[in-house]
Design a protein around this motif. Structure first.
Motif, mmCIF file in Angstrom:
data_model
loop_
_atom_site.group_PDB
_atom_site.id
_atom_site.type_symbol
_atom_site.label_atom_id
_atom_site.label_comp_id
_atom_site.label_asym_id
_atom_site.label_seq_id
_atom_site.Cartn_x
_atom_site.Cartn_y
_atom_site.Cartn_z
ATOM 1 N N GLN A 247 0.832 -1.196 0.000
ATOM 2 C CA GLN A 247 0.000 0.000 0.000
ATOM 3 C C GLN A 247 0.873 1.254 0.000
ATOM 4 O O GLN A 247 2.006 1.230 0.506
ATOM 5 N N PRO A 248 0.379 2.362 -0.583
ATOM 6 C CA PRO A 248 1.146 3.607 -0.561
ATOM 7 C C PRO A 248 1.551 3.995 0.863
ATOM 8 O O PRO A 248 0.761 3.899 1.796
ATOM 9 N N GLY A 249 2.796 4.420 0.999
ATOM 10 C CA GLY A 249 3.304 4.827 2.300
ATOM 11 C C GLY A 249 4.125 3.757 2.989
ATOM 12 O O GLY A 249 4.947 4.070 3.859
ATOM 13 N N GLU A 250 3.922 2.496 2.647
ATOM 14 C CA GLU A 250 4.727 1.429 3.247
ATOM 15 C C GLU A 250 6.175 1.559 2.785
ATOM 16 O O GLU A 250 6.450 1.920 1.638
ATOM 17 N N VAL A 251 7.101 1.246 3.685
ATOM 18 C CA VAL A 251 8.520 1.261 3.352
ATOM 19 C C VAL A 251 8.953 -0.167 3.053
ATOM 20 O O VAL A 251 8.705 -1.082 3.840
ATOM 21 N N VAL A 252 9.592 -0.355 1.903
ATOM 22 C CA VAL A 252 10.020 -1.691 1.491
ATOM 23 C C VAL A 252 11.510 -1.682 1.196
ATOM 24 O O VAL A 252 12.107 -0.639 0.940
#
Length: 342
Positions: A247-252
């Motif tokens: 999802q947008p905003g998640e850090v990967v």
């Protein structure tokens, strides 16, 4: 040329006002704009001309020198922005191109709002004629973002709709708005790059990105040789997938090189998506997710196409031009299996 007042304030009760306005776009020569800004350089401050001025510069197809002015760009009219880079070196349909009198401005990417929600997020190309240089002696206050004139927006949106349910944007027209810029081959190419580096024409960062590109090309070349070895005849045909529902905003984190290579087929792709040589430099690094892209305009056909499998876009992760020093800065696309949450 389109009469500015007609474009901005179409007569009420006129059912064919947009058709009349389109018919009046007859020339791509500027009218009453004064001297166009020329030879803008990165760091220069400019003011985007008014909607009326820009509309008067467009031809019957809403273009200037073959390049469309897009409806989404109207929101920047009157604003002062800084030139981030010149667009002289660009690319279209995978080939290096040259375009004259054009720049990129900081933080001006397309949101696709007038192109059926295209999510490619391309950097806008700005003709210098659409800009006014701001000098140190210019004490006028910066004009706040104006309310977009309905007439201009409607007309440009109508021009962006093409037959057969296709769309026109700067990406689809860039090939016709530019000219070929052949990249030299073998030794001649490297000699030219060396001379450009020595003369300062190419910056250290550009040369570094070029080295990263050829390093990645070498890795993929060796990988593809390996996949075609006789003992791998039954392997590397199908590629795996690992759904993460990012999802947008998640850090990967981008997985390491060997983890990614294990997900590719003989063409260096995963489920049809190419892993490009310059993407290896991001391995092991962490980035926020911008979006899971659902649709984008095909630059060749103008069709709005969807993705069969998730296509992830990461913040600040875009193409640096590499071999042809292209300045378009298109986002790289990622399969979820190339990423992890840890």
């Amino acid at each position: 040329m389109l009469d500015a007042n007609t474009a901005l304030d179409p007569p009420s009760g006129s059912a064919d006002s947009s058709e009349t306005s389109a018919a009046n776009l007859e020339s791509n020569h500027l009218r009453d704009l004064g001297p166009a800004a020329v030879d803008l350089k990165p760091g220069d401050m400019v003011e985007v001309r008014s909607a009326a001025e820009i509309m008067s510069s467009l031809d019957a197809d809403g273009k200037f020198d073959g390049l469309p002015f897009m409806p989404e760009m109207l929101a920047f009219c009157g604003r002062r922005l800084r030139v981030s880079k010149r667009a002289d070196n660009t690319c279209a349909l995978g080939q290096p191109r040259r375009i004259e009198g054009t720049v990129h401005l900081e933080q001006t990417r397309c949101d696709g709002s007038a192109h059926r929600g295209c999510e490619a997020g391309c950097l806008f190309l700005w003709k210098e004629a659409w800009l006014r240089r701001v000098t140190d002696s210019d004490t006028r206050a910066s004009v706040p973002p104006p309310v977009v004139a309905d007439g201009a927006y409607s007309l440009l949106t109508e021009l962006a709709q093409k037959p057969n349910n296709t769309l026109m944007c700067q990406a689809t027209e860039l090939a016709s708005a530019s000219c070929p810029a052949p990249v030299g081959k073998s030794a001649g190419y490297f000699v030219k790059v060396a001379r450009d580096g020595a003369s300062g024409t190419r910056s250290f960062n550009e040369l570094r990105q070029l080295a990263i590109y050829f390093w990645g090309k070498a890795i993929l070349y060796l990988f593809m040789l390996w996949t075609r070895a006789p003992w791998n005849a039954d392997r590397y045909h199908k590629t795996p997938a690992t759904p993460l529902d990012l999802q947008p905003g998640e850090v990967v984190r981008v997985r390491n090189m060997f983890e990614i290579l294990r997900t590719l087929d003989r063409k260096g792709c995963n489920r049809g998506m190419e892993f490009k040589p310059e993407m290896f430099q991001f391995c092991g690094r962490k980035f926020p997710v911008i979006l899971n892209m659902q649709r984008r305009i095909d630059e060749r056909s103008g069709e709005l196409k969807g993705f069969r499998s998730p296509c992830i876009v990461l913040e600040s992760v875009y193409c640096h031009g590499q071999r042809s020093f292209c300045q378009r800065a298109n986002y790289h696309y990622w399969r979820e299996i190339w990423l992890s949450r840890d």
